[in-house]
Scaffold this motif. Structure first.
Motif, PDB file in Angstrom:
ATOM      1  N   GLY A 306       4.342 -98.643  29.256  1.00  0.00           N
ATOM      2  CA  GLY A 306       3.494 -99.679  29.528  1.00  0.00           C
ATOM      3  C   GLY A 306       3.169-100.755  28.096  1.00  0.00           C
ATOM      4  N   LEU A 307       2.026-101.375  28.086  1.00  0.00           N
ATOM      5  CA  LEU A 307       1.667-102.191  26.957  1.00  0.00           C
ATOM      6  C   LEU A 307       1.375-101.151  25.758  1.00  0.00           C
ATOM      7  N   GLN A 308       0.846 -99.987  25.829  1.00  0.00           N
ATOM      8  CA  GLN A 308       0.516 -99.078  24.558  1.00  0.00           C
ATOM      9  C   GLN A 308       2.015 -98.876  23.978  1.00  0.00           C
ATOM     10  N   GLY A 309       2.873 -98.503  24.768  1.00  0.00           N
ATOM     11  CA  GLY A 309       4.032 -98.276  24.078  1.00  0.00           C
ATOM     12  C   GLY A 309       4.803 -99.503  23.530  1.00  0.00           C
ATOM     13  N   ARG A 310       4.762-100.546  24.545  1.00  0.00           N
ATOM     14  CA  ARG A 310       5.669-101.779  23.995  1.00  0.00           C
ATOM     15  C   ARG A 310       5.190-102.384  22.879  1.00  0.00           C
ATOM     16  N   TYR A 311       3.725-102.236  22.388  1.00  0.00           N
ATOM     17  CA  TYR A 311       3.122-102.904  21.504  1.00  0.00           C
ATOM     18  C   TYR A 311       2.540-101.995  20.270  1.00  0.00           C
ATOM     19  N   ASP A 312       3.107-100.678  20.275  1.00  0.00           N
ATOM     20  CA  ASP A 312       2.302 -99.638  19.599  1.00  0.00           C
ATOM     21  C   ASP A 312       2.157-100.071  18.157  1.00  0.00           C
ATOM     22  N   ASP A 313       3.246-100.447  17.634  1.00  0.00           N
ATOM     23  CA  ASP A 313       3.155-100.948  16.139  1.00  0.00           C
ATOM     24  C   ASP A 313       2.243-101.481  15.700  1.00  0.00           C
ATOM     25  N   ARG A 314       2.052-102.777  16.834  1.00  0.00           N
ATOM     26  CA  ARG A 314       0.832-103.701  16.655  1.00  0.00           C
ATOM     27  C   ARG A 314      -0.337-103.127  16.743  1.00  0.00           C
ATOM     28  N   LEU A 315      -0.647-102.222  17.766  1.00  0.00           N
ATOM     29  CA  LEU A 315      -1.925-101.602  18.050  1.00  0.00           C
ATOM     30  C   LEU A 315      -2.250-100.717  17.059  1.00  0.00           C
ATOM     31  N   ARG A 316      -1.259 -99.874  16.371  1.00  0.00           N
ATOM     32  CA  ARG A 316      -1.629 -98.573  15.710  1.00  0.00           C
ATOM     33  C   ARG A 316      -1.958 -99.138  14.237  1.00  0.00           C
ATOM     34  N   GLY A 317      -1.576-100.388  13.986  1.00  0.00           N
ATOM     35  CA  GLY A 317      -1.778-100.650  12.540  1.00  0.00           C
ATOM     36  C   GLY A 317      -0.626 -99.941  11.579  1.00  0.00           C
ATOM     37  N   THR A 318      -1.342-100.175  10.141  1.00  0.00           N
ATOM     38  CA  THR A 318      -0.459 -99.294   9.255  1.00  0.00           C
ATOM     39  C   THR A 318      -1.514 -98.185   8.441  1.00  0.00           C
ATOM     40  N   PRO A 319      -1.068 -97.140   8.458  1.00  0.00           N
ATOM     41  CA  PRO A 319      -1.724 -95.927   8.026  1.00  0.00           C
ATOM     42  C   PRO A 319      -1.953 -95.982   6.298  1.00  0.00           C
ATOM     43  N   GLY A 320      -2.820 -95.682   5.905  1.00  0.00           N
ATOM     44  CA  GLY A 320      -3.104 -95.917   4.422  1.00  0.00           C
ATOM     45  C   GLY A 320      -2.383 -94.506   3.896  1.00  0.00           C
ATOM     46  N   VAL A 321      -1.794 -94.752   2.824  1.00  0.00           N
ATOM     47  CA  VAL A 321      -0.781 -93.640   2.202  1.00  0.00           C
ATOM     48  C   VAL A 321      -1.372 -93.538   0.618  1.00  0.00           C
TER      49      VAL A 321
END
Length: 655
Positions: A306-321
């Motif tokens: 669904g949308l959670q998978g299709r837009y995962d990169d947008r929704l999850r953001g970028t982790p701090g490293v």
């Protein structure tokens, strides 16, 4: 700016360097073929190439005291120093020319690591070189080349800070997933008494919850868990939404050993709320970690489907490293040194704005609740094309049939056929069109449901009663591609872009006389999805097709252009006929639904060579909402799709 090494440089004054490394340089000369009489830059370039490939045999190495170091030892130490970054070697390049002072040279290199989340860490490191009597340059190996703060025995290690995951927003801009009350049901072993009896009682209670829990609660290991747990522990059995818990509270609250903890979890309004459309967010699975080792680590939350998978990169953001240094002690254990060499802050995900309306979605989900067959219901706002609801059943998971099914539309396609006939001037609502029991085209017999016949009646009656033979008789008037042309005017076969996968339909064209007859009643090679039919229905109600909208932000880049304006006189006639379906035809169960008048068309679609095997359909609209209902193997639409439509419309009226 070059980094100063005062202690080490004292070991390498001009003449002592030559004296200290002369013997070594003669030994190494044969290994440094590309590090010869050219400048130190060539040796640096060869070193960087070897670092990247793991093969340093073309480079000569000495330590700060001038002692030769085998290239294989340097390669092993680079890998060890790289630590948790060793699986993804850095990009390397020389940063300018070396600075030569007598028989030593100072160069700098640029190192760029790609860290999880595609974060880039770039820095410069010093590389010192020494020249032998025969003008060959050897790299003076030291851990600081990999990173300036590394010492022998150190390694680089990663620490990740997960970014806050953004939400999927509804049409009002509110998160669909929000904190909602739950109850954790558990058992205290010391008070459980007869465990097997308790398991039976809990199992019966959980099975009584409606809608049914999917998957069901598995209690098979509860006796073992209770036996192994501390006697005063809270052994969790299941976490229930508050509304589900309240259904069975009288049955489980006083059972021996049962304990309850109130909590809140981020959840959608209901378990089934647009589940197939939205997808799910779960801990990273083995497949995720294997496919994207640079993106996910164990414990990360990942969108699936669904949308959670299709837009995962947008929704999850970028982790701090954070990159730190660690050191291995005498006992072999690795501990942090307290040195941090890089840090990036996590960047929160960006929300996804949709058109979904919570009340309409709840009504759609409620209409499908209890269905055991695969079903779909999709609703579109006529005025602007917004997709208000997409429901799929049974249960809360599965394929988004509402968007992606590719099935024959059956008699709902008579809406398209009728519009084509009206546009061509081949018929009017009041024109008399015969409805015999059967009609034969090139040897193939077509019949009506239950073999009914109407005789010679107005075309509106043929439409309202869904007479197949009347449309079979009129099919030649549509011409070889007239049906496809009308279908395309209603958005079928268009290239849609609404932010999710969708099947826009395929309409039969240029077929044989038999195929044209079948296509006129929604059979043959014509296939559609419920959303495609809802969009076509909205086009009739609106007078022009506009691509339905789902994702508003980020806006899809290439939505299909609007269709041509439909002929007003054809649309007016078709609306009259679709109203007759409800007032005096196959959709009469909807005539007393509260609210504005309902317009529609029923459909029964054969899907194989057995006439008894049929899907059921209903398409229609009330007020500003157009919708389509599909029931796989639903039989007669009056017994399946129409009752679902009625539940949906009554739920909307009650909101």
């Amino acid at each position: 700016m070059p980094v100063s090494y005062p202690v080490r440089h004292r070991r390498f004054p001009r003449r002592p360097v030559l004296a200290a490394v002369a013997a070594t340089a003669l030994t190494v000369a044969g290994l440094a073929g590309c590090s010869g009489a050219d400048g130190p830059e060539q040796s640096v370039d060869a070193f960087l190439k070897g670092w990247s490939s793991g093969n340093l045999q073309s480079v000569g190495f000495i330590d700060p005291a001038g002692t030769r170091i085998p290239a294989t030892d340097v390669a092993k130490e680079i890998k060890s120093l790289s630590g948790e970054l060793s699986a993804t070697p850095p990009e390397l390049k020389r940063a300018g020319d070396a600075k030569i002072t007598a028989d030593t040279a100072d160069a700098r290199i640029q190192v760029t690591w790609t860290l999880p989340g595609k974060t880039h860490w770039t820095y410069e490191s010093p590389v010192r070189l020494a020249r032998s009597d025969d003008d060959r340059w050897q790299v003076i190996w030291e851990p600081a080349i990999v990173q300036e703060k590394l010492e022998k025995g150190d390694r680089l290690a990663l620490r990740r800070d997960t970014a806050p995951r953004a939400g999927v927003l509804d049409g009002a801009g509110k998160p669909i997933v929000a904190p909602r009350p739950v109850v954790r049901v558990g058992v205290q072993p010391s008070e459980a008494g007869d465990v097997m009896k308790l398991v039976r009682q809990l199992d019966a209670a959980f099975k009584a919850i409606r809608p049914a829990l999917t998957p069901p609660v598995d209690l098979s290991d509860l006796p073992k868990r209770l036996a192994e747990a501390d006697q005063n522990a809270f052994v969790e059995v299941v976490t229930l939404r508050d509304e589900a818990y309240r259904q069975i509270k009288p049955r489980i609250y006083d059972l021996p050993g049962t304990k309850f903890q109130a909590d809140k979890l981020d959840l959608a309004p209901t378990r089934e709320f647009a589940r197939a459309l939205l997808g799910s967010v779960d801990p990273a699975q083995a497949d995720d970690l294997q496919a994207h080792p640079d993106k996910y680590v164990t414990g990360d939350l990942v969108g699936h489907g669904g949308l959670q998978g299709r837009y995962d990169d947008r929704l999850r953001g970028t982790p701090g490293v954070t990159v730190i240094t660690e050191r291995t002690g005498p006992d072999g254990t690795t501990t942090p040194t307290g040195t941090e060499v890089f840090h990036s802050e996590p960047k929160a995900g960006e929300p996804l704005k949709t058109t979904i309306d919570v009340a309409t979605q709840n009504a759609a989900d409620a209409a499908l609740r209890g269905e055991t067959r695969r079903t779909a219901l999709v609703a579109v706002r006529i005025s602007d094309g917004a997709v208000l609801a997409t429901a799929n059943g049974p249960g809360s998971a599965g394929e988004n049939l509402a968007f992606t099914a590719q099935v024959p539309p059956g008699s709902t396609f008579k809406m398209v056929s009728a519009l084509g006939l009206l546009d061509a001037g081949a018929v009017t609502p009041t024109a008399t069109v015969a409805c015999p029991k059967t009609a034969t085209v090139d040897g193939r017999a077509f019949k009506n449901s239950d073999n009914f016949e109407l005789g010679s009646v107005p075309f509106t009656t043929d439409f309202a009663k869904s007479c197949n033979t009347a449309f079979v008789g009129l099919a030649p008037k549509l011409g070889p591609d007239g049906l496809a042309t009308t279908g395309r005017a209603l958005g079928l076969e268009a290239k849609w872009d609404l932010g999710a996968e969708v099947f826009a339909g395929k309409v039969s064209a240029n077929g044989s006389a038999t195929e044209q007859a079948a296509a006129a009643i929604g059979q043959g090679t014509t296939v559609v999805s419920p959303l495609a039919m809802a969009g076509a229905t909205a086009a009739v109600a609106r007078g022009q097709w506009e691509q339905p909208k789902l994702v508003l932000d980020p806006a899809p880049g290439q939505p299909a252009p609007a269709g041509p304006a439909l002929k007003p006189e054809s649309v007016a006639a078709l609306k009259t006929m679709m109203r007759a379906v409800v007032t005096s035809g196959t959709g009469s169960a909807l005539k007393d639904v509260p609210g504005k008048p309902v317009y529609g068309k029923t459909g029964t679609a054969e899907y194989d060579d057995n006439p008894a095997h049929t899907h059921a359909w209903f398409v229609g609209w009330q007020g500003d909402i157009a919708f389509a209902v599909f029931v796989e193997q639903g039989g007669m639409s009056t017994a399946s799709a129409v009752p679902i439509s009625e539940r949906f419309l009554r739920a909307l009226a009650a909101r």
